[in-house]
Each structure stands twice: as C-alpha cells, then as structure tokens.
Design a protein around this motif. Structure first.
Motif, PDB file in Angstrom:
ATOM      1  N   CYS A 108       2.494   8.239   3.627  1.00 21.08           N
ATOM      2  CA  CYS A 108       2.562   7.501   4.892  1.00 21.08           C
ATOM      3  C   CYS A 108       3.996   7.113   5.220  1.00 21.08           C
ATOM      4  N   ALA A 109       4.553   7.726   6.263  1.00 20.20           N
ATOM      5  CA  ALA A 109       5.887   7.362   6.735  1.00 20.20           C
ATOM      6  C   ALA A 109       5.789   6.091   7.574  1.00 20.20           C
ATOM      7  N   LYS A 110       6.925   5.463   7.815  1.00 20.11           N
ATOM      8  CA  LYS A 110       7.002   4.289   8.688  1.00 20.11           C
ATOM      9  C   LYS A 110       6.017   3.209   8.265  1.00 20.11           C
ATOM     10  N   ALA A 111       5.835   3.075   6.967  1.00 21.42           N
ATOM     11  CA  ALA A 111       4.896   2.071   6.438  1.00 21.42           C
ATOM     12  C   ALA A 111       5.672   1.175   5.468  1.00 21.42           C
ATOM     13  N   THR A 112       6.477   0.297   6.009  1.00 21.72           N
ATOM     14  CA  THR A 112       7.274  -0.619   5.178  1.00 21.72           C
ATOM     15  C   THR A 112       6.353  -1.586   4.450  1.00 21.72           C
ATOM     16  N   VAL A 113       6.534  -1.699   3.161  1.00 21.40           N
ATOM     17  CA  VAL A 113       5.744  -2.687   2.416  1.00 21.40           C
ATOM     18  C   VAL A 113       6.477  -4.023   2.500  1.00 21.40           C
ATOM     19  N   ALA A 114       5.798  -5.005   3.080  1.00 20.48           N
ATOM     20  CA  ALA A 114       6.435  -6.301   3.320  1.00 20.48           C
ATOM     21  C   ALA A 114       6.014  -7.332   2.272  1.00 20.48           C
ATOM     22  N   ARG A 115       4.858  -7.132   1.657  1.00 17.63           N
ATOM     23  CA  ARG A 115       4.355  -8.162   0.733  1.00 17.63           C
ATOM     24  C   ARG A 115       3.339  -7.531  -0.215  1.00 17.63           C
ATOM     25  N   ILE A 116       3.392  -7.969  -1.469  1.00 20.30           N
ATOM     26  CA  ILE A 116       2.403  -7.525  -2.455  1.00 20.30           C
ATOM     27  C   ILE A 116       1.839  -8.780  -3.108  1.00 20.30           C
ATOM     28  N   ASP A 172       0.602  -5.436   1.914  1.00 16.65           N
ATOM     29  CA  ASP A 172       0.734  -5.534   3.374  1.00 16.65           C
ATOM     30  C   ASP A 172       1.842  -4.601   3.839  1.00 16.65           C
ATOM     31  N   THR A 173       1.497  -3.655   4.700  1.00 15.20           N
ATOM     32  CA  THR A 173       2.521  -2.754   5.221  1.00 15.20           C
ATOM     33  C   THR A 173       2.657  -2.973   6.727  1.00 15.20           C
ATOM     34  N   SER A 174       3.691  -2.387   7.300  1.00 16.54           N
ATOM     35  CA  SER A 174       3.901  -2.529   8.750  1.00 16.54           C
ATOM     36  C   SER A 174       2.821  -1.791   9.529  1.00 16.54           C
ATOM     37  N   ARG A 175       1.991  -0.989   8.839  1.00 13.44           N
ATOM     38  CA  ARG A 175       0.914  -0.262   9.533  1.00 13.44           C
ATOM     39  C   ARG A 175      -0.461  -0.561   8.930  1.00 13.44           C
ATOM     40  N   GLY A 176      -0.615  -1.729   8.331  1.00 12.44           N
ATOM     41  CA  GLY A 176      -1.937  -2.099   7.816  1.00 12.44           C
ATOM     42  C   GLY A 176      -1.913  -2.455   6.347  1.00 12.44           C
ATOM     43  N   GLU A 177      -3.084  -2.913   5.869  1.00 11.69           N
ATOM     44  CA  GLU A 177      -3.188  -3.386   4.483  1.00 11.69           C
ATOM     45  C   GLU A 177      -3.881  -2.366   3.596  1.00 11.69           C
ATOM     46  N   VAL A 178      -3.486  -2.348   2.322  1.00 10.29           N
ATOM     47  CA  VAL A 178      -4.154  -1.493   1.334  1.00 10.29           C
ATOM     48  C   VAL A 178      -4.576  -2.360   0.153  1.00 10.29           C
TER      49      VAL A 178
END
Ligand SMILES: Cc1cc2nc3c(=O)[nH]c(=O)nc-3n(C[C@H](O)[C@H](O)[C@H](O)COP(=O)(O)OP(=O)(O)OC[C@H]3O[C@@H](n4cnc5c(N)ncnc54)[C@H](O)[C@@H]3O)c2cc1C
Length: 438
Positions: free
Chosen positions: A212-220, A230-236
């Motif tokens: 997944c490109a353009k998916a910055t991980v902001a928080r774990i 938490d990524t800029s394109r949704g949660e996993v």
C-alpha cells in the motif's frame, strides 16, 4: 546556482535509475482491515520480509508513506557487498569487536550476498546482476597495510575472495593514480537498484501481498495480544509489526529513532562517454570505493557508458546545486580525463548508521525491527527483512547474529543529528591531513 559548465542540457535532479523504474503509487491498493503482519516501510527490507512471509503462508501488508520505492532502495549505487563494509562506521573506522563475533557477523553478511543472488534467480529479476568484484582503493599506505591485515578474516568468515593489489598494478583495476593500491573483493556484485526493487515488488504482488503506497503509519497501539495500526488511509489490526524504515525512521518509533543516525549520500551520473574512454576507466567492470573517512563509491552504468559516482558530498540532504559540483570535483580528482564530462543526473537519499556500526534486528516494546544499513544495505536490508520474516514464522533453523538485545543509544542523542555538518567538515579535514602527513 549549479555550475552550468558541468551540467548537461538534459540535466535532471533525480536518480538516473528512475529512467527505468520511477517510484509510483500505482493503482492504490486498499489498506486491509486486518493482517497477520503489518510492515512499516516499503523498501528492500519491507518487501523482502513480506515476500518471505507470503512464502511461509503468512499474510502481510506493506505500508509505505510515499510512492513505492521512494526511499534509498531506488537511489543507491547498486554495489552489492558480501561483508567488506560490515562494522565500518561513518567515520570510516572499523569497529573493534571480538574475533568470534566478527566471524559470525561476516558469515551472515556473506549469506546476505547469497540471498540476493538466489532471490534474483528464483524470482527472475531482470536487474543487470553481475559479480565482477570490487576494488577498495587505499587512501594512504597505512590504509593499504590495514586492509592487508583484514584479508584473512574476510576470506575465512565471508569467503570474500579478497586479495591485495599493490600500487604498481593498480592500473589493472582503475585508470587512475589516485590510490596507494588497494584490496579486491571478488565476491561482490552490482545491479540496477531500481530494477531490483521493481523485481521484489512484482514478486510480492504475484504472491498476493498488499503493498500500500501513500499509507503513512501515524500511530501504533497495543490492543489485546495484537496491534492497531493507524495509517493515513485507514486502520489495520495486526498480530505482529515490522519496522523497516531505516534512514527514514521518524517520530512513529522514538526509541528506534534515537538509535539511528540518518546520513545522506549523494550520487551523480555523467552523460554517455566516448566508448574508448568509458571502457578504459574501470577495465574489469568492478565497483569501487575507498578507505577515506568521507568515502566515495562509483561504477559504470549497466550499459557501461556512464560514470555513476557517489559519496558523502555533504552528510545531510542537500540540493543538487550543492552536491553535484562537489561530486564532479571528487570524480575528476580520481579521473582527470573526465573533466569535460557533463552531469545528466544528481540525487540524494538517506542511509542509517548505528552507534556500533552494525545492522540490527530484534524487538523493541514488542515491535520487530530491521534497521541500520550503515551505508550498505542492498544485501543487508534484504537479508534482515528475510530473517525477520523467518523469525516471525518460527522457522526451525532460525539464527541471525544481528538479532541481539543490545541496540545501543546515547544519552545525548535523541534522533536529531544536528551535529552532522560539523562532523562532515572535520572528517574531510582529517582525510586531507592523513594524506599530507603520510
Ligand atoms: C545515495 C545512496 C547510495 C547508496 N549506495 C549503496 C550501494 O551502492 N550499495 C548498498 O548496498 N547500499 C547502498 N545504499 C544503502 C541502501 O540503499 C539502503 O541500505 C537500502 O535501500 C535500505 O532499504 P530499506 O528497505 O531498509 O529502507 P528504504 O528503502 O530507505 O525504505 C524505507 C521506507 O520507509 C518509509 N517510511 C518511513 N516512515 C514511514 C511511516 N511512518 N509509514 C510508512 N512508511 C514509512 C519511507 O518512506 C521509505 O520508503 C545507498 C543509499 C543511498 C541513499
């Protein structure tokens, strides 16, 4: 302003390698809601971890903040080493570790080289892979002697096929009088770094890995036995996390950030040279580097027509306007015959140095990490990603000398390398003094 005398009219401030593969987000792959393993960082380490996990039947997602290949993995020099640089700090000093540990570390570095060779074959990656060997030029006679003393260890532990070339036979390696002889490392290769990257990416996609490109991980965050990412394109929701951010490690993982010194490296590529000149510069087609503290590394392009010349023109990210003329000067110091060669490409990227000059993998607060290429990561980061995957998969014969609990930090360093410009100037001065006083 860039010196127009060294610039080709077609000059671009971007990697030469991107002519063959330019980092791209492609058609954006949706970030899955769950994955057994979430990998942060989509360079060689992240992709190689994902590929091996897929082969072991474990589903993984790769989360990349930018385009696929944005990091160092499509920007490097393409020189693949089997251990000659392991343990070499950014000051050029080889770190003193006990013989038994040095042997284990070099043996793993030799395996890393074998892994790249095997992956390229198995995945049929078309990336101009060759094993022509490397020549490491000695900056002073004392450096030549230090290289001679290291041969035995390199050959015993990493089967490097290393031997010394005295100054009077140096022209067999390089059409230059710049060095005091040097060391040949036969078990050393070269490839097109962006095509190697593209090959790994395609191998992951063939096995159904979500990259997944353009998916910055902001928080774990820890949730039960697993993690929420938490990524800029949704949660996993993931069972395990792998941090594979190397020289781009940021605020997401402060404990890792303060164990990494991100150091920039810079490269230029020349215009196509006249064929006779191009074939005379490095007669055996080897890759080259040297023993200076502020080292340079160089090679011919895969078609043999351009010089691709890199070094730490500055220790920090700077624009081509600053790095290109410095590298051109370094290049013509070695090859005065290239004085008229124009620069078509200039670029930069981040490497990651560690405080003990060794790559590291392991676990920090439950997160797996593979970090710290120390300047040479094509083989090493591919290997650490692969080993991290094998560790997660609980592979029966898993063992890796880079997997240790001691990943050193320093009380005065929190991850902001403000001191690098001063260190760069100091080591450039010391290089000059070494030669003057030798
Ligand atoms: C100019 C240069 C020349 C080099 N020459 C050589 C060479 O000749 N031989 C050699 O062996 N090595 C060389 N290297 C080193 C080599 O390129 C690296 O060691 C290797 O590419 C590192 O791979 P990686 O996957 O660990 O990291 P990278 O390829 O750098 O990938 C890390 C990725 O993590 C991503 N990321 C960071 N934070 C986040 C976040 N929060 N969320 C999501 N993604 C994130 C970044 O965007 C980046 O794409 C060179 C490096 C440079 C810069």
């Amino acid at each position: 302003m860039l010196n127009p005398d060294i610039l080709h009219p077609d000059f671009v401030p971007a990697p030469y390698w991107w002519e063959a593969y330019r980092p791209s987000a492609g058609e954006l792959v949706e970030v899955p809601r769950t994955a057994r393993v979430a990998i942060v960082g989509g360079g060689y380490a992240g992709l190689s971890a994902a590929l091996e996990l897929a082969k072991q039947g474990i589903d993984a997602v790769v989360l990349e903040a930018a385009e696929l290949g944005f990091g160092a993995s499509t920007r490097n020099g393409g020189a693949v080493s089997g251990g000659v640089n392991v343990g070499k700090s950014f000051t050029g000093r080889v770190i003193d570790i006990d013989r038994a540990r040095a042997e284990r570390v070099l043996s793993d570095a030799g395996d890393a080289f074998g892994l790249v060779d095997r992956l390229i074959g198995e995945e049929q990656i078309d990336c101009f892979w060759e094993i022509p060997g490397r020549f490491v030029g000695a900056w002073t006679k004392a450096h030549f002697e230090a290289q001679s003393r290291r041969l035995g260890l390199l050959n015993a532990a990493a089967q490097s096929g290393a031997y010394m070339v005295p100054a009077e036979r140096q022209r067999e390696e390089i059409d230059s009088r710049y060095y005091h002889g040097g060391m040949v490392v036969e078990r050393s290769g070269k490839l097109h770094p962006a095509l190697y990257y593209k090959g790994l990416l395609e191998a992951c996609r063939r096995r159904g890995v979500s990259v997944c490109a353009k998916a910055t991980v902001a928080r774990i965050a820890r949730v039960g036995n697993g993690w929420q990412v938490d990524t800029s394109r949704g949660e996993v929701a993931a069972g395990d996390i792998v941090i594979a951010t190397n020289g781009y490690t940021g605020a997401l993982t402060p404990a890792l950030r303060r164990r990494i010194v991100p150091i920039a490296s810079h490269i230029i590529a020349t215009e196509e040279l006249p064929p006779d000149l191009a074939s005379s510069l490095i007669p055996k087609g080897r890759t080259l580097s040297d023993t200076r503290r502020v080292l340079c590394y160089y090679r011919m392009s895969p078609d043999g027509r351009r010089m691709v010349f890199g070094g730490r023109a500055r220790f920090t990210q700077v624009e081509a306007a600053i790095s290109a003329p410095i590298l051109h000067r370094y290049m013509t110091a070695r090859f005065p015959q290239l004085r008229g060669a124009k620069v078509t490409h200039a670029w930069t990227g981040n490497t990651a140095f560690t405080l003990d000059a060794l790559p590291h993998m392991g676990e920090s607060a439950g997160l797996h990490y593979c970090l710290g290429c120390n300047g040479s990561g094509i083989a090493m980061m591919t290997y650490l990603g692969w080993q991290t995957a094998r560790k997660i998969a609980r592979a029966a014969n898993y063992a890796c000398s880079f997997d240790t609990a001691d990943f050193p930090d320093h009380p005065l360093y929190s991850g902001n390398p403000w001191f690098l410009p001063a260190i760069g100037s100091w080591y450039r001065l010391r290089d000059r003094l070494d030669r003057l006083l030798a």
